[in-house]
Enzyme design. Structure first.
Site, PDB file in Angstrom:
ATOM      1  N   HIS A 263       6.660   4.488   9.654  1.00 31.64           N
ATOM      2  CA  HIS A 263       5.268   4.068   9.855  1.00 31.64           C
ATOM      3  C   HIS A 263       5.137   2.565  10.117  1.00 31.64           C
ATOM      4  O   HIS A 263       5.836   1.759   9.511  1.00 31.64           O
ATOM      5  CB  HIS A 263       4.378   4.482   8.682  1.00 31.64           C
ATOM      6  CG  HIS A 263       4.507   5.945   8.377  1.00 31.64           C
ATOM      7  ND1 HIS A 263       4.300   6.464   7.128  1.00 31.64           N
ATOM      8  CD2 HIS A 263       4.839   6.996   9.173  1.00 31.64           C
ATOM      9  CE1 HIS A 263       4.495   7.781   7.166  1.00 31.64           C
ATOM     10  NE2 HIS A 263       4.834   8.125   8.395  1.00 31.64           N
ATOM     11  N   ASP A 265       2.338   0.648   9.725  1.00 33.69           N
ATOM     12  CA  ASP A 265       1.209  -0.071   9.124  1.00 33.69           C
ATOM     13  C   ASP A 265       1.542  -0.926   7.901  1.00 33.69           C
ATOM     14  O   ASP A 265       0.641  -1.441   7.239  1.00 33.69           O
ATOM     15  CB  ASP A 265       0.030   0.888   8.854  1.00 33.69           C
ATOM     16  CG  ASP A 265       0.437   2.111   8.045  1.00 33.69           C
ATOM     17  OD1 ASP A 265       1.609   2.198   7.642  1.00 33.69           O
ATOM     18  OD2 ASP A 265      -0.434   2.981   7.819  1.00 33.69           O
ATOM     19  N   CYS A 367      -2.786   3.992   4.534  1.00 36.17           N
ATOM     20  CA  CYS A 367      -2.171   5.321   4.414  1.00 36.17           C
ATOM     21  C   CYS A 367      -3.150   6.336   3.831  1.00 36.17           C
ATOM     22  O   CYS A 367      -3.189   7.488   4.258  1.00 36.17           O
ATOM     23  CB  CYS A 367      -0.990   5.310   3.449  1.00 36.17           C
ATOM     24  SG  CYS A 367       0.175   3.994   3.629  1.00 36.17           S
TER      25      CYS A 367
HETATM   26  N1  ARG Z   1       7.483   2.402   5.285  1.00 40.60           N
HETATM   27  C1  ARG Z   1       6.566   1.412   4.798  1.00 40.60           C
HETATM   28  C2  ARG Z   1       7.203   0.602   3.677  1.00 40.60           C
HETATM   29  O1  ARG Z   1       7.900   1.186   2.893  1.00 40.60           O
HETATM   30  C3  ARG Z   1       5.300   2.023   4.288  1.00 40.60           C
HETATM   31  C4  ARG Z   1       4.419   2.599   5.330  1.00 40.60           C
HETATM   32  C5  ARG Z   1       3.377   3.480   4.725  1.00 40.60           C
HETATM   33  N2  ARG Z   1       2.443   3.891   5.667  1.00 40.60           N
HETATM   34  C6  ARG Z   1       1.841   5.086   5.679  1.00 40.60           C
HETATM   35  N3  ARG Z   1       0.926   5.317   6.571  1.00 40.60           N
HETATM   36  N4  ARG Z   1       2.208   6.035   4.830  1.00 40.60           N
HETATM   37  O2  ARG Z   1       6.995  -0.563   3.533  1.00 40.60           O
END
Ligand code: ARG
Length: 382
Positions: A263, A265, A367
């Site tokens: 993701h 974001d 999220c």
């Molecule tokens: N993978 C990202 C991290 O661990 C978190 C992204 C979460 N975004 C979402 N839409 N679930 O920093």
């Protein structure tokens, strides 16, 4: 059909003139072109009934904290501890309260039993997971809701929790499609995959066997949509999106570095016209169009969440997973004072909301939500 909803042809008609006195145009029931137009309606996820995601091929590739993988292997498919779920749901209630007080209509998913095992011709899995992060599942672009293919087998049926809402929005005129249902067979994943250590070249668990993406692998900025490859999103997924959206949109791949990518974001986030928030550890190259068009590149400050805080699903950078209510008002995690100060300096009005328990088992405010309607038109910012 009951008469509660306008005709199913509503989407093809001219939209009615503003209601008297309202003085502003009425937008289609589903209408979201960017991350910052004034928010009118949003779906907020729930952690009621949330299960620890069952361990599966794509997990090592996406979950940052290796020391917590054993927990998944042992407890995957069973409910998260009740105290944690209760604390997280309390935070979501606080979020709903803030949104409603700011004039936003909040909708919630339909309760869904994720505990049933399921199988397709290509895989079997012990259970689903949760309906806590609608952003991952539904990609809303303009008046269209796209059900994402999903990179994790345990999320294959997560859309079910949103079917009632999607049907309602469809009847009221929205477009509603599903990306090709993926096979998620052995061929979809790299055999024997090992996630890279920090500093090793980035790699993802997905092959190019079929188009794959989660909705949160994409982020909107009018006619420009930014997407990063991840262990839920491959090149064919990005191509599918571009071809599906057609000539009115430009889908750009952003080059990121993440040892466990999932993701966009908490990595790359256009917050308002001319203001791009980036994760300084992950964004390798900001697409040139931003500098060319004079955007400010805002580096997210180091998160303040203690390193020791249990984070099962995401990293501490979830601090940058804020939610814009309009070009100024922004919901930010309580405790992230450095980020709040920075946002104030950049001209925003932060609204703090608790979220660290929700972050332990799920993610952040972006999220936890999906924008259904924002007041604005399709534009280009470059
Ligand atoms: N993978 C990202 C991290 O661990 C978190 C992204 C979460 N975004 C979402 N839409 N679930 O920093």
């Amino acid at each position: 059909m009951g008469e509660e909803f306008p005709s199913a042809h509503a989407g093809t008609q001219e939209w009615p003139a503003p209601e008297h006195g309202a003085g502003r145009p009425q937008y289609p029931v589903v209408n979201a072109h960017n991350e910052w137009d004034p928010l009118e309606e949003v779906i907020v996820g729930t952690v009621e009934g949330a299960l620890v995601p069952p361990w599966d091929v794509a997990m090592e590739a996406t979950l940052h904290r290796r020391e917590l993988w054993d927990y998944y292997q042992q407890f995957g498919g069973t409910p998260w501890p009740k105290e944690l779920v209760d604390a997280a749901e309390k935070e979501l209630c606080e979020l709903v309260g803030i949104l409603e007080a700011e004039g936003v209509t909040v909708r919630r998913p339909t309760p869904f039993d994720f505990s049933k095992p399921y199988a397709t011709p290509d895989f079997e899995i012990r259970s689903g997971c949760h309906a806590s992060m609608p952003r991952d599942v539904l990609l809303v672009i303009g008046d269209q809701i796209i059900e994402a293919p999903m990179g994790w087998r345990s999320r294959f049926h997560e859309h079910h929790a949103y079917k009632e809402l999607c049907k309602e929005y469809f009847i009221k005129g929205a477009r509603w499609v599903s990306a090709p249902r993926p096979q998620l067979s052995e061929d979809s994943y790299v055999a024997g995959f090992e996630a890279p250590n920090e500093g090793e070249p980035m790699r993802t668990v997905l092959t190019e066997f079929e188009p794959l993406f989660d909705a949160a692998d994409a982020i909107k900025c009018g006619r420009d949509i930014f997407v990063a490859q991840s262990s839920c999103c491959n090149r064919l997924g990005i191509q599918w999106l571009q071809r599906h959206l057609g000539e009115g949109y430009r889908v750009h791949e952003v080059e990121v570095y993440d040892t466990h990518p999932m993701h966009i974001d908490a990595t790359f986030y256009p917050l308002a016209p001319g203001k791009l928030l980036i994760n300084p550890e992950r964004v390798r190259r900001v697409p040139e169009m931003f500098q060319r068009s004079g955007w400010d590149i805002l580096e997210c400050p180091e998160p303040l969440m203690p390193e020791s805080h249990p984070m099962f699903t995401c990293s501490r950078w979830i601090s940058m997973n804020v939610l814009m209510l309009d070009e100024e008002r922004v919901i930010v995690a309580k405790g992230e004072d450095t980020l709040m100060r920075a946002l104030r300096d950049w001209g925003f009005r932060p609204i703090p909301c608790s979220s660290y328990h929700f972050a332990s088992i799920a993610g952040g405010f972006h999220c936890a939500t999906v924008d259904i309607r924002r007041r604005g038109e399709l534009e280009t910012y470059f």
